[in-house]
Design a protein around this motif. Structure first.
Motif, PDB file in Angstrom:
ATOM      1  N   PRO A   1       0.796  -1.219  -0.144  1.00 33.48           N
ATOM      2  CA  PRO A   1      -0.004  -0.135  -0.136  1.00 33.48           C
ATOM      3  C   PRO A   1       0.882   1.278  -0.066  1.00 33.48           C
ATOM      4  O   PRO A   1       1.745   1.441   0.791  1.00 33.48           O
ATOM      5  N   GLY A   2       0.672   2.289  -0.855  1.00 30.61           N
ATOM      6  CA  GLY A   2       1.127   3.388  -1.122  1.00 30.61           C
ATOM      7  C   GLY A   2       2.376   3.335  -1.761  1.00 30.61           C
ATOM      8  O   GLY A   2       3.216   4.357  -2.022  1.00 30.61           O
ATOM      9  N   VAL A   3       2.960   2.040  -2.232  1.00 32.12           N
ATOM     10  CA  VAL A   3       4.063   2.040  -3.044  1.00 32.12           C
ATOM     11  C   VAL A   3       3.672   1.478  -4.553  1.00 32.12           C
ATOM     12  O   VAL A   3       4.281   1.857  -5.530  1.00 32.12           O
ATOM     13  N   GLY A   4       2.846   0.308  -4.673  1.00 36.46           N
ATOM     14  CA  GLY A   4       2.602  -0.121  -5.746  1.00 36.46           C
ATOM     15  C   GLY A   4       2.132  -1.662  -5.953  1.00 36.46           C
ATOM     16  O   GLY A   4       2.351  -2.174  -4.840  1.00 36.46           O
ATOM     17  N   SER A   5       1.881  -2.261  -6.923  1.00 37.61           N
ATOM     18  CA  SER A   5       1.520  -3.574  -7.145  1.00 37.61           C
ATOM     19  C   SER A   5       2.379  -4.060  -8.218  1.00 37.61           C
ATOM     20  O   SER A   5       2.912  -3.598  -9.188  1.00 37.61           O
ATOM     21  N   LYS A   6       2.650  -5.404  -8.193  1.00 35.09           N
ATOM     22  CA  LYS A   6       3.270  -6.128  -9.229  1.00 35.09           C
ATOM     23  C   LYS A   6       2.621  -7.458  -9.481  1.00 35.09           C
ATOM     24  O   LYS A   6       2.419  -8.151  -8.699  1.00 35.09           O
ATOM     25  N   PHE A   7       1.982  -7.605 -10.785  1.00 36.20           N
ATOM     26  CA  PHE A   7       1.469  -8.645 -11.165  1.00 36.20           C
ATOM     27  C   PHE A   7       2.583  -9.692 -11.900  1.00 36.20           C
ATOM     28  O   PHE A   7       2.874  -9.073 -12.898  1.00 36.20           O
ATOM     29  N   ARG A   8       2.663 -10.872 -11.740  1.00 40.89           N
ATOM     30  CA  ARG A   8       3.384 -11.695 -12.635  1.00 40.89           C
ATOM     31  C   ARG A   8       2.559 -12.899 -13.205  1.00 40.89           C
ATOM     32  O   ARG A   8       2.095 -13.768 -12.393  1.00 40.89           O
ATOM     33  N   VAL A   9       2.551 -13.036 -14.674  1.00 41.12           N
ATOM     34  CA  VAL A   9       1.777 -13.956 -14.995  1.00 41.12           C
ATOM     35  C   VAL A   9       2.795 -15.055 -15.602  1.00 41.12           C
ATOM     36  O   VAL A   9       3.877 -14.872 -16.165  1.00 41.12           O
ATOM     37  N   VAL A  10       2.691 -16.427 -14.986  1.00 41.85           N
ATOM     38  CA  VAL A  10       3.387 -17.326 -15.469  1.00 41.85           C
ATOM     39  C   VAL A  10       2.947 -18.472 -16.330  1.00 41.85           C
ATOM     40  O   VAL A  10       1.715 -18.891 -15.816  1.00 41.85           O
ATOM     41  N   LEU A  11       3.599 -18.978 -17.469  1.00 40.71           N
ATOM     42  CA  LEU A  11       2.855 -19.687 -18.405  1.00 40.71           C
ATOM     43  C   LEU A  11       4.126 -20.848 -18.651  1.00 40.71           C
ATOM     44  O   LEU A  11       5.194 -20.435 -18.669  1.00 40.71           O
ATOM     45  N   PRO A  12       3.438 -21.929 -18.929  1.00 42.09           N
ATOM     46  CA  PRO A  12       4.470 -22.930 -19.525  1.00 42.09           C
ATOM     47  C   PRO A  12       4.722 -22.885 -21.058  1.00 42.09           C
ATOM     48  O   PRO A  12       3.913 -22.316 -21.652  1.00 42.09           O
ATOM     49  N   ILE A  13       5.786 -23.282 -21.418  1.00 43.64           N
ATOM     50  CA  ILE A  13       6.295 -22.943 -22.755  1.00 43.64           C
ATOM     51  C   ILE A  13       5.347 -23.797 -23.656  1.00 43.64           C
ATOM     52  O   ILE A  13       4.874 -23.591 -24.658  1.00 43.64           O
ATOM     53  N   LYS A  14       5.224 -25.013 -23.109  1.00 45.62           N
ATOM     54  CA  LYS A  14       4.523 -26.099 -23.956  1.00 45.62           C
ATOM     55  C   LYS A  14       3.343 -26.430 -22.960  1.00 45.62           C
ATOM     56  O   LYS A  14       3.402 -26.677 -21.948  1.00 45.62           O
ATOM     57  N   GLN A  15       2.094 -26.813 -23.542  1.00 48.65           N
ATOM     58  CA  GLN A  15       1.097 -27.044 -22.876  1.00 48.65           C
ATOM     59  C   GLN A  15       1.392 -28.807 -22.410  1.00 48.65           C
ATOM     60  O   GLN A  15       1.740 -29.327 -23.395  1.00 48.65           O
ATOM     61  N   PRO A  16       0.834 -28.969 -21.147  1.00 47.43           N
ATOM     62  CA  PRO A  16       0.658 -30.714 -21.002  1.00 47.43           C
ATOM     63  C   PRO A  16       0.039 -31.402 -21.857  1.00 47.43           C
ATOM     64  O   PRO A  16      -1.059 -30.801 -22.176  1.00 47.43           O
ATOM     65  N   ARG A  17       0.279 -32.415 -22.177  1.00 46.59           N
ATOM     66  CA  ARG A  17      -0.536 -33.239 -23.053  1.00 46.59           C
ATOM     67  C   ARG A  17      -1.352 -34.375 -22.394  1.00 46.59           C
ATOM     68  O   ARG A  17      -0.826 -34.865 -21.169  1.00 46.59           O
TER      69      ARG A  17
END
Length: 407
Positions: free
Chosen positions: A391-407
């Motif tokens: 609060p008062g400083v900011g926010s950080k959202f990180r989206v993490v994705l697999p390079i290849k989708q699991p089969r």
């Protein structure tokens, strides 16, 4: 000594003469002060700005303040000049506002020019939205319908900004076409003079006349200015094409979209291009992109995640701030990070921000579905969204994705 001072050789004409001359100008001319008092306004101002519809108690300057973006006058004050387009009724108007400070008394000169044929642009944009709405209504499944409804709401909120971004380049392309028309008239006059010389018994006898024509029409300047004029026009058209293409890609329903290998940076740039008008007046955007492999994903859905997170970051910034967009690789995953210098999120709200219909925005400013839908999209991609906020400083959202989708 300035160029202006070397040209001035006579005193200004009387005030009535100046007013009469301004009334002959087809463009609107409005000279006013910071307090809203008007020193000069020609008849074209009322016609172009549609002031017949304004309240009787409003001055032209007060009416103009309602039409201009909130920070237009401040931008003119800080930079000496502001220009942009204004929606007036069913038309668009190109506006230029100039500022001069005289011993603390701020003066503004506003010039207005109407863009003809804007109805065609608006009609095409409305038709595009109508087609998208019909496509969304045909979607099957509650999740897909919810996803497309949120996307449609986002496009509606961005429509004015997209129109503004399109009208700016269209405005100067339109202006350049007017200059090009004058240049062509001058060039054809010179060509006709050369043709007369070629048919004359003694072509050299017409050389003085040709030189006089070249000098009167300043052909040397035209030959230098034409390439720049064409380059500016091409740049403007390419800007419009890029915005429309990105809007089309972003608006794609995704119903039949298949998983494909995609450059995430291309999607990020496309999304930034669409929403930039919503951010540019108060946000400094910094890109810190790493080297990413092609990622297997549904690109149109990821673009919506980017848009939601970027708009939320922009809304979290009250006046001026910074957004950092970073990307990188971590083993068999990639990550996309959005960090803002906004107000941050309190600990008691962090557990609820991904809940459907939960929003901290004022009533009417948000649906409360953006982060919920983003969470669902990333979950479908077998990824996750991490949040760090102070609060008062900011926010950080990180989206993490697999390079290849699991089969």
């Amino acid at each position: 000594m300035t160029v202006t001072s070397t040209l001035v050789t006579a005193p200004l004409p009387p005030h009535p003469v100046l007013l009469a001359l301004f009334e002959r100008i087809k463009e609107g001319v409005l000279l006013f002060r910071e307090d809203g008092s008007v020193a000069l306004a020609n008849a074209a101002v009322s016609e172009i700005l549609g002031q017949a519809e304004r309240d009787a108690e409003q001055t032209p300057a007060q009416w103009l303040r309602q039409l201009l973006p909130p920070d237009a006058l401040e931008h003119a004050r800080l930079n000496g000049h502001w220009n942009g387009s204004l929606p007036v009724g069913e038309r668009m108007v190109i506006a230029h506002v100039y500022h001069h400070d005289d011993a603390g008394q701020r003066h503004y000169l506003a010039l207005f020019r109407r863009i003809e044929g804007q109805e065609d642009y608006e009609r095409e944009l409305q038709q595009r939205h109508a087609e998208l709405r019909q496509a969304y209504l045909r979607l099957n499944g509650t999740q897909e319908k919810l996803l497309q409804s949120e996307k449609m709401a986002s496009i509606g909120q961005l429509a004015a900004g997209v129109a503004h971004e399109i009208n700016n380049p269209i405005g100067y392309v339109h202006s350049n076409l007017g200059s090009l028309q004058e240049y062509l008239r001058s060039l054809f006059t010179v060509i006709e003079a050369y043709e007369r010389a070629l048919r004359a018994p003694d072509p050299k006898a017409l050389i003085p006349e040709i030189d006089d024509i070249r000098q009167r029409f300043d052909i040397d300047f035209i030959s230098r200015d034409l390439p720049q004029l064409m380059a500016e026009s091409r740049e403007g058209i390419e800007r419009v094409t890029r915005i429309v293409r990105d809007l089309k890609d972003f608006s794609y329903s995704g119903r039949d979209e298949s998983w494909k290998l995609v450059d995430l940076h291309a999607g990020l740039e496309s999304t930034i291009n669409i929403i930039w008008n919503e951010l540019k007046y108060k946000v400094a955007l910094h890109r810190e992109f790493g080297q990413l492999p092609l990622v297997e994903c549904l690109p149109s859905e990821l673009n919506q995640v980017y848009m939601n997170l970027l708009l939320n970051a922009g809304h979290a910034i009250a006046d001026r701030g910074t957004i950092h967009v970073r990307t990188g690789v971590d083993g068999d995953t990639v990550w996309v990070e959005f960090e803002d210098t906004g107000g941050g999120i309190s600990p008691d709200l962090r557990q609820r921000i991904f809940d459907p219909f939960f929003t901290t925005k004022p009533v009417g400013s948000g649906t409360g579905l953006g982060l919920s839908i983003s969470y669902s999209i990333i979950n479908k991609h077998h990824g996750r969204i991490d949040l760090e906020s102070t609060p008062g400083v900011g926010s950080k959202f990180r989206v993490v994705l697999p390079i290849k989708q699991p089969r």
